[in-house]
Each structure stands twice: as structure tokens, then as C-alpha cells.
Design an enzyme around this catalytic site. Structure first.
Site, PDB file in Angstrom:
ATOM      1  N   GLY A 292       1.100  -0.776   0.285  1.00  0.00           N
ATOM      2  CA  GLY A 292       0.243  -0.041  -0.171  1.00  0.00           C
ATOM      3  C   GLY A 292       0.815   1.675  -0.010  1.00  0.00           C
TER       4      GLY A 292
ATOM      5  N   ASP B 135       0.457   6.064   1.499  1.00  0.00           N
ATOM      6  CA  ASP B 135      -0.060   6.929   1.993  1.00  0.00           C
ATOM      7  C   ASP B 135      -0.290   8.216   1.352  1.00  0.00           C
ATOM      8  OD1 ASP B 135       0.451   5.407   4.811  1.00  0.00           O
ATOM      9  OD2 ASP B 135       2.426   5.470   4.471  1.00  0.00           O
TER      10      ASP B 135
ATOM     11  N   GLY C 123       2.151   2.722   8.278  1.00  0.00           N
ATOM     12  CA  GLY C 123       2.422   2.022   9.847  1.00  0.00           C
ATOM     13  C   GLY C 123       3.656   1.161  10.218  1.00  0.00           C
TER      14      GLY C 123
ATOM     15  N   GLU D 205       9.527  -2.566   4.269  1.00  0.00           N
ATOM     16  CA  GLU D 205       9.028  -2.285   3.227  1.00  0.00           C
ATOM     17  C   GLU D 205      10.060  -1.360   1.868  1.00  0.00           C
ATOM     18  OE1 GLU D 205       4.589  -1.427   4.938  1.00  0.00           O
ATOM     19  OE2 GLU D 205       5.911   0.093   4.463  1.00  0.00           O
TER      20      GLU D 205
END
Ligand code: 5RP
Length: 222
Positions: free
Chosen positions: A89, A91, A104, A110
Site C-alpha cells: 500500500g 500513504d 504503519g 518495505e
């Protein structure tokens, strides 16, 4: 959630649509990086129900636990040195393909996973699309010398209530305005004590899948 608790909100439905579309990019035998967050939570069942033979790496404990529950095959990232695809994902997503991640607090892992993947796919609901990236930019900092690192960074603050990263890092956010993210990323990268930040360059991003209602827009970036 809507009035009916079984009915997902419009944004939740968009996250699910983008996640399910991305699951179709995964092929049998692939080594797959699994991101973190509420959008990725829709990816995991969509992947599991395809019953492919996959070798998956998780970017957070939460993703790892859910992936295991769903029967996906997880390996530690010490066991693989490259991935075929990673899906995660975001932001904020800028028109040129730069993204901000780390809402998160998982952006360090990531980014390692995204860079190791031949194809890095960003999935999101339509609210994540912005005309230009802006603060806050998530940070992971070493606990050693934390006040000095914050002082050197300027307008940065430890994120209230955020647990340490799985690697012991302190999660913080940078609130300074910036225009072009590229020189700002260079400055952050050059700061001792900063483990990593949430600015991901367009060169790292292969595809962006953004749902607008029922339609998933698929942009090829890098
Ligand atoms: C976690 C992340 C997430 O991918 C990002 O915050 C988006 O989360 P969500 O899908 O819940 O909106 O970078 O560190």
C-alpha cells in the site's frame, strides 16, 4: 464500516478492488514480497484463494501472522536474496509515481523488499492520490543518539504511541515542507542515525493500481 457492518465503506471497497486486481499479477512459483497495512489485508486472502505455489516474505509481524493463518507459505528474508514481485500500500501517490509509505511504521522493511523485487506494485484507494507529495514523511531512527538525530533533522518528531519497529528502530515523522522529493530524500539518506525514510522514488515503482469506485486504474511507472 457502513451502517450494515457487513457492508464495507466506499474506500474499503476500493482498497479491496485494488488488492484483488494486484493478486492477479502473481504467477505460480513466484517469490512474493507482502507489504503492510489495511490494503494489504485484502491482498492476502485474494492471493491465498488462488492456491499458487509461492514463496512469500512479509514486511511486518501483522502481515506474517495473517498470511500464515491463510495458508500462504512464508520464509524469512534471510533465506532469499531476490523477489519476483512485491505488493504494498501507500500513504500518498504523486502523478510521477513517487510515493510516501510508512504510515504503519514498516517502511524500512518495505523499502528493502521493494528494492529486491523485479516488480514493485503499489495498491491503493483513490484518496491516496495527491497532486504533489507533502509532509509528514515517516522515519525510522536508531535509538542511540536519538535527540541528536532529531536535532540534526530539524522539524522531526517521534510518533506518539508508535511501537518500535521489529528491528528496534524508533518511528518518527518529518514535518518540514519540501518541493521536489528527490533532493529531500538525498538529505535524509545522508543523516547519520536515520535508518530509512518513507520516500520511495518512482524508479522503484513498477505499477500503481488505484481503485476509483469499481474501476481499477493500472499505471505502469518505472
Ligand atoms: C505501512 C505502509 C502502508 O502500506 C501505508 O501506510 C498504507 O496503509 P493502508 O493500506 O492501511 O492505507 O506504508 O508502513
Amino acid at each position: 464500516m457502513g451502517i450494515d457492518s457487513q457492508e464495507p465503506s466506499a474506500l474499503e471497497a476500493e482498497k479491496r478492488a485494488a488488492a484483488r486486481a494486484s493478486a492477479m499479477l502473481v504467477e505460480d512459483g513466484m517469490r512474493v514480497g507482502l507489504g503492510t497495512g489495511s490494503t494489504v489485508r485484502y491482498l492476502l486472502p485474494a492471493l491465498a484463494e488462488r492456491h499458487l505455489a509461492l514463496r512469500c516474505v512479509a514486511t511486518s509481524v501483522a502481515t506474517e501472522l495473517l498470511a500464515r493463518q491463510l495458508g500462504l507459505s512464508l520464509e524469512p528474508f534471510e533465506a532469499l536474496d531476490a523477489l519476483d514481485i512485491a505488493i504494498d500500500g501507500a500513504d500518498q501517490i504523486a502523478p510521477d509515481g513517487w510515493v510516501i509509505k510508512g504510515g504503519g511504521g514498516a517502511h524500512t522493511r518495505e523499502k528493502i523488499v521493494a528494492l529486491a523485487a523485479t516488480r514493485f506494485v503499489v495498491i491503493a484507494s483513490s484518496d491516496k492520490v495527491v497532486p504533489a507529495l507533502g509532509p509528514p514523511v515517516p522515519l525510522e531512527l536508531l535509538a542511540f543518539g536519538l535527540p541528536a538525530t532529531l536535532r540534526a533533522l530539524g522539524d522531526a518528531r517521534v510518533r506518539a504511541g508508535a511501537p518500535a519497529s521489529p528491528d528496534g528502530g524508533v518511528i518518527a515523522d518529518h514535518y518540514a515542507s519540501f518541493g521536489d522529493p528527490a533532493p529531500f530524500a538525498v538529505t535524509l539518506d545522508a543523516t547519520p542515525g536515520l535508518v530509512d525514510h518513507g520516500l520511495f522514488p518512482a524508479s522503484m515503482v513498477s505499477d500503481v493500481l488505484v481503485a476509483h469506485g469499481d474501476t481499477v486504474e493500472h499505471r505502469h511507472v518505472g
